[in-house]
Scaffold this motif. Structure first.
Motif, short mmCIF file in Angstrom:
data_model
loop_
_atom_site.label_atom_id
_atom_site.label_comp_id
_atom_site.label_asym_id
_atom_site.label_seq_id
_atom_site.Cartn_x
_atom_site.Cartn_y
_atom_site.Cartn_z
N GLY A 1 -6.10 33.48 39.65
CA GLY A 1 -7.47 33.19 39.23
C GLY A 1 -7.91 31.81 39.69
N PHE A 2 -6.99 30.88 39.66
CA PHE A 2 -7.28 29.50 40.09
C PHE A 2 -7.63 29.47 41.57
N VAL A 3 -6.81 30.14 42.40
CA VAL A 3 -7.05 30.10 43.84
C VAL A 3 -8.36 30.82 44.18
N ASP A 4 -8.62 31.94 43.50
CA ASP A 4 -9.89 32.66 43.66
C ASP A 4 -11.06 31.70 43.38
N ALA A 5 -11.02 31.03 42.23
CA ALA A 5 -12.12 30.13 41.85
C ALA A 5 -12.23 28.96 42.83
N TYR A 6 -11.09 28.45 43.26
CA TYR A 6 -11.10 27.32 44.21
C TYR A 6 -11.74 27.72 45.53
N MET A 7 -11.30 28.84 46.08
CA MET A 7 -11.78 29.26 47.40
C MET A 7 -13.24 29.68 47.36
N ASN A 8 -13.65 30.34 46.29
CA ASN A 8 -15.01 30.88 46.23
C ASN A 8 -16.01 29.92 45.60
N GLY A 9 -15.51 28.84 45.00
CA GLY A 9 -16.43 27.89 44.38
C GLY A 9 -16.75 26.74 45.32
N ASP A 10 -17.24 25.66 44.75
CA ASP A 10 -17.65 24.49 45.53
C ASP A 10 -16.46 23.66 46.01
N ARG A 11 -15.29 23.81 45.40
CA ARG A 11 -14.21 22.85 45.66
C ARG A 11 -13.67 22.96 47.07
N TYR A 12 -13.48 24.19 47.55
CA TYR A 12 -12.98 24.36 48.92
C TYR A 12 -13.98 23.77 49.91
N ALA A 13 -15.25 24.04 49.67
CA ALA A 13 -16.30 23.50 50.55
C ALA A 13 -16.30 21.97 50.51
N SER A 14 -16.22 21.42 49.31
CA SER A 14 -16.25 19.96 49.17
C SER A 14 -15.01 19.32 49.82
N ASP A 15 -13.84 19.89 49.57
CA ASP A 15 -12.61 19.35 50.18
C ASP A 15 -12.71 19.40 51.71
N SER A 16 -13.26 20.49 52.24
CA SER A 16 -13.40 20.63 53.70
C SER A 16 -14.38 19.61 54.25
N GLU A 17 -15.47 19.38 53.53
CA GLU A 17 -16.48 18.42 53.98
C GLU A 17 -15.91 17.00 54.03
N VAL A 18 -15.10 16.65 53.03
CA VAL A 18 -14.55 15.29 53.01
C VAL A 18 -13.55 15.09 54.15
N VAL A 19 -12.74 16.11 54.45
CA VAL A 19 -11.84 15.98 55.61
C VAL A 19 -12.67 15.79 56.88
#
Lengths: 258, 258
Positions: free
Chosen positions: B70-88
């Motif tokens: 559930g955590f990975v689902d929420a991470y990948m589909n929420g804002d966090r994956y996008a935000s982490d990618s943007e900062v890199v």
């Protein structure tokens, strides 16, 4: 030097440093937004910034982004720092238990000291959690108190590695003149029976940590040690030849050491 | 082989694989608790597990911990994956803009493909977000569709690096027989004008990615390229000699490639 010229010089240096910082931090991070052009909120941004620091993507940074002061405070003082530290320690134990040791006293595991074995959080609480430029004088005064507590996950790991038969090498960026207070602090925090405590001597002062620590690892190899594991909160504790078989990056969102 | 013996063998292999997994994941992680012996909740544990994966502390892992689905689902589909990618991507741009390029067409930046330029999230949504053992057949069927969307932060970075004059080298673990669908997918996602697209040829099949990709980087150096930057979601995209001047680890909590 004439006091006025000195003041002028310092002021120019501070301006140069702060404009460098503005160039470094603001232009790219400030444009970060989601697909709809909306800026990520502080919590989301600071969490991503922290990941970027922990993965060494961020490169050099002098202070934490000012909008992340509350985030770093909550991270360090809440459950997350403890949890992140516990999971690294579990990774380390898992690796250590699977190793076949030579059993000749030369099976080494290297530990950094600050933010690895002991926590300087009591100091950093009073120093803005890395939002202020590092003040060596006040930090050294804190070191002299020899009251930095153990990081609980590291103390448990340290004792378990000793039980498995590792020789524990403590390799710190602290200087030789701090040997006594460092030993006193380590004992205060519960650490005993290390194999060696390596500090910077006169010839190491001014070297980047990455070079200094690589040289010390090379010396350990020449002395016959096999460096199985290496634990540090800075990439400069871990990178550079020779490296340990496995290197473990402990969390530290408060400061960066080259 | 006799079908029954084959079935028996497969069943033994699956049991061995799953018992290995239990040994790998459970004993250490399950003891993780805060100072009072209380087990960290799933959200906290999974976030720490993710950090351990992203910093390469976790070492090899076959599937995500089951409590983290559930955590990975929420991470990948929420804002966090996008935000982490943007900062890199911001870290990368920041580094790239400061470089002095030779301007001779040999200023290279390497990109991995899967989870770096394009996202296979549509596939992994149907495959348990890395909680199921990797199924090469169904993944290759997905690859054949050539419909993986761009990672928005990477597409922006790609175009900006092109504008700065970098030669973009795409270095993927995909095989030569997938060249056409890979090119089709890259164009579908908006990527154009790469300098080279390097895939595994017959002699590369079976090599660990880390070895295969290191060999390709060595070849690029022999061909006169200066490898300034390297972007990948796996440490095996980045580590091993020769390395780029700076390597950037993109987030991926769904799978691990040696």
């Amino acid at each position: 030097m004439d006091p006025f010229v000195r003041l002028l010089l310092i002021s120019i240096l501070i301006q140069a440093a702060s404009s460098h910082k503005i160039i470094r931090i603001l232009p790219s991070y400030d444009k970060i937004s989601n697909g709809e052009g909306q800026r990520f909120d502080d919590g989301l941004f600071c969490d991503s910034w922290r990941l970027s620091v922990e993965t060494n993507n961020a490169g050099y940074w002098a202070t934490i982004p000012s909008r992340c002061l509350g985030f770093v405070d909550a991270y360090m003082n809440g459950d997350r720092y403890a949890s992140d530290s516990e999971v690294v320690a579990a990774d380390e134990i898992d690796f250590a238990r699977r190793l076949d040791l030579a059993g000749n006293g030369k099976d080494a595991w290297i530990f950094d000291v600050d933010e690895t074995l002991v926590s300087n959080l009591p100091y950093y609480i009073g120093a803005g959690f890395g939002s202020e430029i590092f003040n060596e004088t006040s930090f050294d005064e804190w070191v002299d108190l020899a009251k930095a507590p153990a990081l609980p996950a590291s103390l448990k790991l340290y004792k378990e590695l000793q039980g498995l038969g590792f020789s524990l090498i403590l390799l710190t960026g602290r200087a030789e003149f701090q040997r006594n207070v460092t030993e006193k602090n380590l004992l205060f925090a519960g650490y005993t029976n290390w194999e060696r405590l390596l500090l910077r001597d006169a010839s190491d002062i001014g070297k980047p940590a990455r070079i200094y620590k690589s040289e010390k690892r090379a010396q350990l190899k020449r002395d016959g040690f096999q460096i199985h594991g290496n634990s540090g909160d800075q990439w400069s504790d871990l990178l550079g030849p020779p490296m340990a078989t496995r290197s473990f990056k402990l969390p530290n969102p408060m400061y960066f050491i080259k």
